[in-house]
Motif scaffolding. Structure first.
Motif, PDB file in Angstrom:
ATOM      1  N   ILE A  59      47.112  42.948  37.973  1.00 43.36           N
ATOM      2  CA  ILE A  59      46.670  43.216  39.343  1.00 43.36           C
ATOM      3  C   ILE A  59      46.991  41.999  40.206  1.00 43.36           C
ATOM      4  O   ILE A  59      46.534  40.890  39.913  1.00 43.36           O
ATOM      5  N   PRO A  60      47.768  42.177  41.282  1.00 43.27           N
ATOM      6  CA  PRO A  60      48.232  41.013  42.056  1.00 43.27           C
ATOM      7  C   PRO A  60      47.227  40.535  43.093  1.00 43.27           C
ATOM      8  O   PRO A  60      47.441  40.633  44.296  1.00 43.27           O
ATOM      9  N   ILE A  61      46.099  39.989  42.626  1.00 39.39           N
ATOM     10  CA  ILE A  61      45.125  39.410  43.557  1.00 39.39           C
ATOM     11  C   ILE A  61      45.778  38.225  44.263  1.00 39.39           C
ATOM     12  O   ILE A  61      46.296  37.307  43.617  1.00 39.39           O
ATOM     13  N   GLU A  77      36.761  34.259  46.771  1.00 37.07           N
ATOM     14  CA  GLU A  77      35.914  35.392  47.119  1.00 37.07           C
ATOM     15  C   GLU A  77      35.445  36.109  45.854  1.00 37.07           C
ATOM     16  O   GLU A  77      36.255  36.554  45.038  1.00 37.07           O
ATOM     17  N   LEU A  78      34.122  36.253  45.721  1.00 34.60           N
ATOM     18  CA  LEU A  78      33.580  37.009  44.603  1.00 34.60           C
ATOM     19  C   LEU A  78      34.050  38.459  44.662  1.00 34.60           C
ATOM     20  O   LEU A  78      34.274  39.103  43.634  1.00 34.60           O
ATOM     21  N   ALA A  79      34.225  38.986  45.884  1.00 31.48           N
ATOM     22  CA  ALA A  79      34.682  40.370  46.041  1.00 31.48           C
ATOM     23  C   ALA A  79      36.047  40.577  45.411  1.00 31.48           C
ATOM     24  O   ALA A  79      36.333  41.645  44.858  1.00 31.48           O
ATOM     25  N   GLU A  80      36.919  39.567  45.481  1.00 30.90           N
ATOM     26  CA  GLU A  80      38.249  39.699  44.883  1.00 30.90           C
ATOM     27  C   GLU A  80      38.143  39.810  43.362  1.00 30.90           C
ATOM     28  O   GLU A  80      38.898  40.552  42.725  1.00 30.90           O
ATOM     29  N   LYS A  81      37.217  39.068  42.791  1.00 31.63           N
ATOM     30  CA  LYS A  81      36.991  39.174  41.348  1.00 31.63           C
ATOM     31  C   LYS A  81      36.466  40.569  40.986  1.00 31.63           C
ATOM     32  O   LYS A  81      36.829  41.150  39.972  1.00 31.63           O
ATOM     33  N   PHE A  82      35.595  41.089  41.847  1.00 35.63           N
ATOM     34  CA  PHE A  82      35.043  42.415  41.624  1.00 35.63           C
ATOM     35  C   PHE A  82      36.136  43.478  41.711  1.00 35.63           C
ATOM     36  O   PHE A  82      36.203  44.399  40.890  1.00 35.63           O
ATOM     37  N   ILE A  83      36.999  43.374  42.722  1.00 36.83           N
ATOM     38  CA  ILE A  83      38.099  44.334  42.882  1.00 36.83           C
ATOM     39  C   ILE A  83      39.018  44.292  41.662  1.00 36.83           C
ATOM     40  O   ILE A  83      39.426  45.338  41.130  1.00 36.83           O
ATOM     41  N   TYR A  84      39.342  43.099  41.213  1.00 41.34           N
ATOM     42  CA  TYR A  84      40.192  42.959  40.033  1.00 41.34           C
ATOM     43  C   TYR A  84      39.553  43.651  38.831  1.00 41.34           C
ATOM     44  O   TYR A  84      40.205  44.434  38.125  1.00 41.34           O
ATOM     45  N   CYS A 117      47.604  45.754  50.255  1.00 46.15           N
ATOM     46  CA  CYS A 117      46.194  45.744  50.649  1.00 46.15           C
ATOM     47  C   CYS A 117      45.489  44.467  50.208  1.00 46.15           C
ATOM     48  O   CYS A 117      44.628  43.942  50.924  1.00 46.15           O
ATOM     49  N   LEU A 118      45.841  43.956  49.037  1.00 52.82           N
ATOM     50  CA  LEU A 118      45.171  42.765  48.530  1.00 52.82           C
ATOM     51  C   LEU A 118      45.586  41.496  49.280  1.00 52.82           C
ATOM     52  O   LEU A 118      44.967  40.448  49.113  1.00 52.82           O
ATOM     53  N   LYS A 119      46.622  41.584  50.103  1.00 52.83           N
ATOM     54  CA  LYS A 119      47.025  40.447  50.935  1.00 52.83           C
ATOM     55  C   LYS A 119      46.432  40.515  52.343  1.00 52.83           C
ATOM     56  O   LYS A 119      46.601  39.590  53.138  1.00 52.83           O
TER      57      LYS A 119
END
Length: 641
Positions: free
Chosen positions: A200-202, A463-470, A509-511
């Protein structure tokens, strides 16, 4: 479409007639399996997949819809293109592919087999190594029907009951594992290893610096490109699951804009009887379909209809999945009458583009709580667990919208690695007590938290949200949604596509900056000219079902059967007294949720279908799975709908 491959260390071994019938039963038409043999392997395929053997000793097996990044191989059968890529790139061929697929390359001259699973995990791939060789399939049933001995994996079962799905590479049995999304298996001379080719390209660096208007136009064009590609596929009739929300309404507008004249798109929506009208969103779906000029077919979510599709839903659970597939099973059954070839779903938009307000506070807490990193790991986890348990007690006594207690508990659960899946109420320590004394010491929350702690550590983001999305895209999306949905569609002779989960859309979207993803702001901007205004402005709703009421009334015989002393003792996994207490709490209305109870029903059904007979057979009715409910009036339950 289903395949099974057996690679032998010696000469090829014929597949039994019973195993071939299991493969055939994976489609509604039950078409006979196509069998291919080589010097050291035997393979069988049914339902629209592809097997091709070439003079150079290479055999290609394909399920799904791989797409070539280069136009060089377009117009040819996919197997030909993959064969050409393998000859020059070997296992790196997967870098030239996109789409949803499971692919196996068998090179008999080099005694190599490589199995590729697609990036997001639309198609599962399972494997088993034995003293005689290797089994690979996109379903567990053919491998289980091989006759090899299996043992239950009670730790994997524990994780399933908490998460409501099996976390790759888990399966219910120790001897069979699944290949993780974005990975491939390589077998050479009896040795098996794995490699990840995509993740997943966070975006850990700078975000997209373009303005909101430009980003809206770019994302709209990208979604249009994806829809245009999907609507140019071989299917002449496409189905769209139209909930009445903004995600699927945008897809409705795009399908009307980019669909070819020779193709038709039919929208499907779930409706409810008068008793359950508060759950009904069909008026919004009607408006979206009308604006997009799409025909709309309504499918009633009734108890009668559920009981009719329940045997096939349980059969299609390649892995037990407790709280998904109901809606799609009903729609796909109806869509089969219209010969739907591809279903379009709006999955992924919530994960990628609904950045909730609570994450802003989570991030502040996350940075503040980072001081706990100075504590020993044991003390830190004890502190978090104590807080989580305290908030759990408060949450059960406080009810209200955006309950701060629930939000804080969700935050602590994230830090602990205990994901709180929708509908689940049971806690990790409560769940461990349900296991019999033999297994109780070896199950517990650490079996769950370590998995997600690994996901969190893998993402270098502030961002904790990015970890959650991943973590969500690694776990919930493939295990609870994609794999289950794809199997259901394939059973009814169709494919499934999720435009928001195209890898190009994910990467874009992740960018995007957080403010453009908050509350689906950018999607609402795209929807302004193509979606009814009251759909754009209305409050988001999740799909709700009257399952709790049905499990306490018409479907109660299923629950009583699964929680009976006879069945519990026969299976040997759980404690009779604790299970009885759990069931009684549910019927008293205090605890747990319906999905916690249903997860045991689904698990027992999976055991009966897949383990209790040598060759699993497609059930015709619920009585074929649970004969104990005969005479209980279960099939006459519509009166309580």
């Amino acid at each position: 479409m289903t395949f099974v491959l057996n690679i032998s260390n010696d000469a090829c071994v014929p597949l039994s007639s019973g195993l071939l019938q299991v493969v055939a039963d994976h489609t509604l038409q039950r078409s006979p399996a196509h069998v291919v043999t080589g010097r050291c392997f035997t393979a069988a395929m049914t339902g629209g997949g592809e097997i091709r053997s070439y003079p150079d000793g290479i055999t290609i097996i394909i399920v799904g819809r791989p797409r070539f990044r280069s136009a060089e191989h377009e117009g040819n059968p996919p197997a030909d293109g993959i064969h050409a890529l393998y000859s020059v790139a070997a296992e790196r061929l997967v870098e030239a592919l996109s789409g949803e697929f499971g692919i196996v390359v068998v090179d008999e001259n080099k005694r190599i087999a490589i199995a590729f699973r697609d990036r997001l995990g639309f198609y599962p791939l399972f494997y088993r190594t034995t003293a005689n060789g290797l089994w690979i399939s996109n379903s567990l049933k053919p491998i289980l029907a091989s006759g090899e001995v299996v043992t239950l994996d009670h730790q994997a079962v524990y994780r399933y009951l908490f998460l409501k799905a099996f976390e790759s590479p888990d399966t219910p049995v120790r001897e069979i594992r699944s290949i993780e999304p974005g990975c491939f298996l390589r077998s050479e001379d009896g040795r098996v290893d794995f490699k990840r080719y995509w993740d997943i390209p966070i975006a850990t660096g700078a975000k997209n610096a373009s303005g909101e208007t430009q980003c809206k136009e770019e994302l709209s064009e990208l979604l249009g490109t994806v829809m245009r590609e999907e609507l140019m596929g071989p299917s002449s009739i496409n189905g769209l699951l139209l909930s009445g929300g903004i995600d699927s309404s945008i897809l409705a507008a795009l399908s009307a804009r980019y669909g070819a004249q020779e193709q038709e798109t039919i929208a499907f929506n779930i409706t409810f009887s008068e008793r359950w009208k508060p759950l009904d969103e069909s008026p919004y779906a009607e408006k979206a379909a009308q604006m997009a000029s799409l025909p709309l077919h309504k499918v009633d979510f009734s108890l009668d209809n559920l009981l009719r599709v329940l045997p096939s839903l349980l059969w299609n659970n390649t892995l037990p999945t407790a709280n998904s597939g109901f809606k799609l099973s009903l729609i796909a059954e109806r869509g089969a009458r219209h010969q739907i070839g591809t279903y379009m779903l709006g999955e992924g938009a919530d994960t990628l583009l609904d950045y909730s307000w609570k994450w802003k506070y989570f991030n502040r807490l996350y940075k503040t709580a980072s001081i706990t990193g100075l504590l020993p790991e044991k003390a830190k986890r004890l502190l978090l667990r104590t807080g989580e348990k305290f908030l759990y007690v408060l949450e059960k006594n406080l009810v209200g919208k955006d309950n701060p207690t629930e939000i804080l508990r969700s935050y602590l659960a994230c830090l602990l690695g205990y994901w709180r899946w929708k509908g689940a109420a049971i806690r990790a320590d409560e769940l461990s007590r349900l296991f019999c004394e033999r297994y109780r010491p070896t199950v517990g929350g650490e079996l769950i938290s370590t998995v997600f702690a690994g996901y969190y550590k893998r993402v270098d983001a502030d961002e904790l949200a990015e970890k959650f999305i991943y973590s969500s895209l690694k776990s919930y999306t493939p295990n609870q949604q994609l794999m289950n949905y794809q199997t259901i569609c394939n059973y009814y002779g169709a494919d499934m596509v999720c435009p928001y989960l195209d890898e190009r859309v994910i990467e874009y979207c992740l960018k995007l900056p957080v403010q453009m993803r908050a509350g689906k702001k950018i999607l609402k901007s795209i929807a302004e000219k193509c979606v009814p205004q009251d759909i754009i402005t209305r409050e988001k709703r999740v799909f709700l079902m009257p399952m709790e009421a049905w499990l306490k009334d018409a479907l109660r015989p299923l629950v009583e059967t699964v929680f009976s002393e006879k069945v519990i003792e026969h299976r040997g996994l759980f404690d009779v007294r604790e299970m009885t207490l759990l069931k009684d709490q549910f019927y008293a209305g205090t605890f747990p949720s319906w999905s916690d109870i249903w997860s045991f029903v689904v698990l027992e059904a999976w055991f009966r279908i897949n383990l209790d007979s040598s060759f699993p057979r497609l059930p015709e009715s619920i009585l074929d799975i649970f004969p104990e409910v005969a005479g209980t009036g279960l099939n006459k339950a519509a009166c309580v709908d």
